[in-house]
Scaffold this active site. Structure first.
Site, PDB file in Angstrom:
ATOM      1  N   LYS A 284       0.805  -1.223   0.000  1.00  9.29           N
ATOM      2  CA  LYS A 284       0.000   0.000   0.000  1.00  9.29           C
ATOM      3  C   LYS A 284       0.836   1.271   0.000  1.00  9.29           C
ATOM      4  O   LYS A 284       1.854   1.366   0.670  1.00  9.29           O
ATOM      5  CB  LYS A 284      -0.913   0.023   1.242  1.00  9.29           C
ATOM      6  CG  LYS A 284      -1.943  -1.075   1.299  1.00  9.29           C
ATOM      7  CD  LYS A 284      -3.138  -0.826   0.373  1.00  9.29           C
ATOM      8  CE  LYS A 284      -4.048   0.263   0.856  1.00  9.29           C
ATOM      9  NZ  LYS A 284      -4.792  -0.131   2.045  1.00  9.29           N
ATOM     10  N   GLU A 291      -6.659  12.467   1.817  1.00  7.72           N
ATOM     11  CA  GLU A 291      -7.857  12.006   2.533  1.00  7.72           C
ATOM     12  C   GLU A 291      -8.196  12.947   3.686  1.00  7.72           C
ATOM     13  O   GLU A 291      -9.364  13.221   3.971  1.00  7.72           O
ATOM     14  CB  GLU A 291      -7.637  10.599   3.084  1.00  7.72           C
ATOM     15  CG  GLU A 291      -7.525   9.532   2.012  1.00  7.72           C
ATOM     16  CD  GLU A 291      -6.966   8.233   2.581  1.00  7.72           C
ATOM     17  OE1 GLU A 291      -7.760   7.446   3.107  1.00  7.72           O
ATOM     18  OE2 GLU A 291      -5.744   8.045   2.525  1.00  7.72           O
TER      19      GLU A 291
END
Ligand code: ARG
Length: 463
Positions: A284, A291
């Protein structure tokens, strides 16, 4: 029964509770600089109008100079027992200079004092945000220039609609942020009237000069109605409204960065500086900063709705409810400053992948509109009919599992016999984007012109 949670702290009974609910110095100390400045102007006016003596005025100004220094150094010792920033500064002044300090509050109330301080603070906050917004615009314009001809799918309904350039897409945000700056600047124009001299509510019997204090504090004029001056907080609401719209704009860009950087899109990549890893999944690369910019929008909305709710239905004039106005504005400002810096950083950091974006653009019959436009321009077919013919061509392509440009001329002629070979020239995504040369359109040449214009309109410093 005493609450176990606060019972211990409030052993002194109601008086301690009173202090706890009443105290505002924990947060309104952020107004200290403005408060001193306001007092200086008020004091100078009291001397100029003969309301206090020159000697007292001098002593007050000297004391305020010392306080100002402590405030700037972060060395001022704010005491909760003194309730708010105004009482803290006035008591300190009394400590420093003695009796003359008692004359400063002549013809003034904390009601006009706090309204004046807060207006000055919001005014400065707007100026700072304007500068931060210009930095975000500058980062976007630089990126738009570098990728003025980088083809990507333009979406409507998040379905590939027409090929656009990344430069064009980024410049859309430059315009949005430009209007955010406009909204903030408009709010600044309306807020720049001075409440000082309104007193507690009704004005004063002293021969004050409100024009003088207004001018000294950089306001355009004194507020015309003393009751309005001490009781409205629409300037803070306007600031928060503009802040909420700005946060919305940032959240949309942030959201696009989130999915553009996902493995499935891979339109952009962030360097390690703006990516975080997962504690469990080694593959990841999370776009946490984007965000959080998206997520923090909720706070700014909360600040706006909170203050709207405080103000709703309040009778004129000042009520202590209004002490709740400041934290909303402070919090929105802090959130926006952080998010604007993160947004500028994210934009500068992002590495667009021309190939991936191009590949994503060359799917989904994205040049269907170009096909229809060609029928109109070359064969003089009315657009509505061209739309139907194109629909039939798309259906044919769909049936053969290919894009429009991969059909044979014979296939196309089934839908419209007058179609000729040169239709293939316009069916590439480059040709499609390059053809949209209308003002404000996506053609790379247009985008380059828009880059120049955006720099001119948004980043030129007036000397
Ligand atoms: N701390 C107060 C506020 O922020 C200052 C004004 C107090 N005025 C009053 N009448 N108690 O609103």
């Amino acid at each position: 029964m005493t609450s176990k949670i606060w019972g211990g702290r409030f052993s002194e009974g109601p008086a301690a509770i009173m202090e706890a609910i009443n105290v505002s110095v924990d947060f309104d100390q952020r107004l200290a600089k403005q408060d001193v400045r306001g007092s200086r102007a008020h004091c100078a006016m009291l001397v100029a109008t003969g309301i206090i003596s020159e000697a007292d005025g001098l002593a007050i100004q000297e004391g305020l100079t010392r306080i100002e220094k402590d405030v700037a150094l972060g060395a001022f010792n704010f005491k909760r027992a003194l309730e708010d920033v105004h009482m803290n500064i006035e008591s300190k002044l009394a400590e420093l200079i003695g009796a003359p300090a008692g004359r400063l509050h002549t013809a003034r109330s904390r009601n006009d004092q706090v309204a004046t301080d807060f207006r000055m603070w919001v005014r400065a906050a707007i100026e700072t945000l304007d500068e931060e917004l210009a930095k975000v615009q500058s980062a976007l314009i630089d990126k738009a220039e570098a990728f003025a001809d980088a083809i990507m799918p333009g979406f409507t309904h998040l379905q590939a609609a027409q090929p656009v350039t990344l430069g064009h897409h980024l410049l859309a945000y430059v315009e949005m942020f430009g209007r955010d700056r406009g909204r903030l600047t408009d709010a600044r124009v309306r807020l720049n009237e001075c409440p000082l001299g309104a007193g507690a509510i009704a004005g004063t019997s002293f021969p004050i000069d409100r024009h003088m204090t207004a001018e000294k504090l950089g306001f355009d004029r004194p507020m015309a109605n003393s009751m309005d001056a001490v009781s409205d907080r629409d300037f803070a609401l306007e600031f928060l409204s503009a802040a909420a719209i700005l946060a919305t704009h940032m959240s949309r860009l942030a959201e696009e960065m989130v999915f553009w950087s996902s493995a499935q899109f891979s339109f952009i990549r962030f360097t390690d500086a703006f990516s975080t890893g997962s504690s469990m999944m080694p593959q990841k690369r999370n776009p946490d900063a984007a965000e959080l910019v998206r997520g923090k929008t909720g706070r700014v909305f909360g600040n706006l709705f909170g203050l709207l709710t405080v103000m709703k239905g309040l009778p004129l004039t000042y009520s202590k409810d209004m002490q709740e106005d400041k934290e909303a504005a402070f919090a929105a400002f802090d959130t926006l400053e952080l998010c604007l810096a993160a947004t500028a950083g994210l934009v500068a950091d992002m590495k667009p992948d021309r190939e991936k974006m191009h590949k994503a653009a060359a799917v989904g019959f994205i040049t269907a509109t170009d096909f229809a436009d060609w029928l109109v321009q070359k064969l003089n077919i009315p657009f509505r009919e061209a739309h139907h013919i194109t629909g039939r061509v798309v259906k044919l392509a769909e049936g053969s599992g290919c894009d429009i440009g991969q059909l044979s001329l014979a296939d196309m002629q089934q839908a419209e016999p007058r179609i000729t070979d040169d239709v293939f020239n316009i069916l590439t995504v480059e040709a499609s984007a390059a053809s949209r040369t209308s003002f404000g359109g996506t053609a790379p040449d247009q985008v380059r012109k828009q880059v120049v214009s955006a720099r001119e309109r948004f980043l030129k410093r007036s000397a």
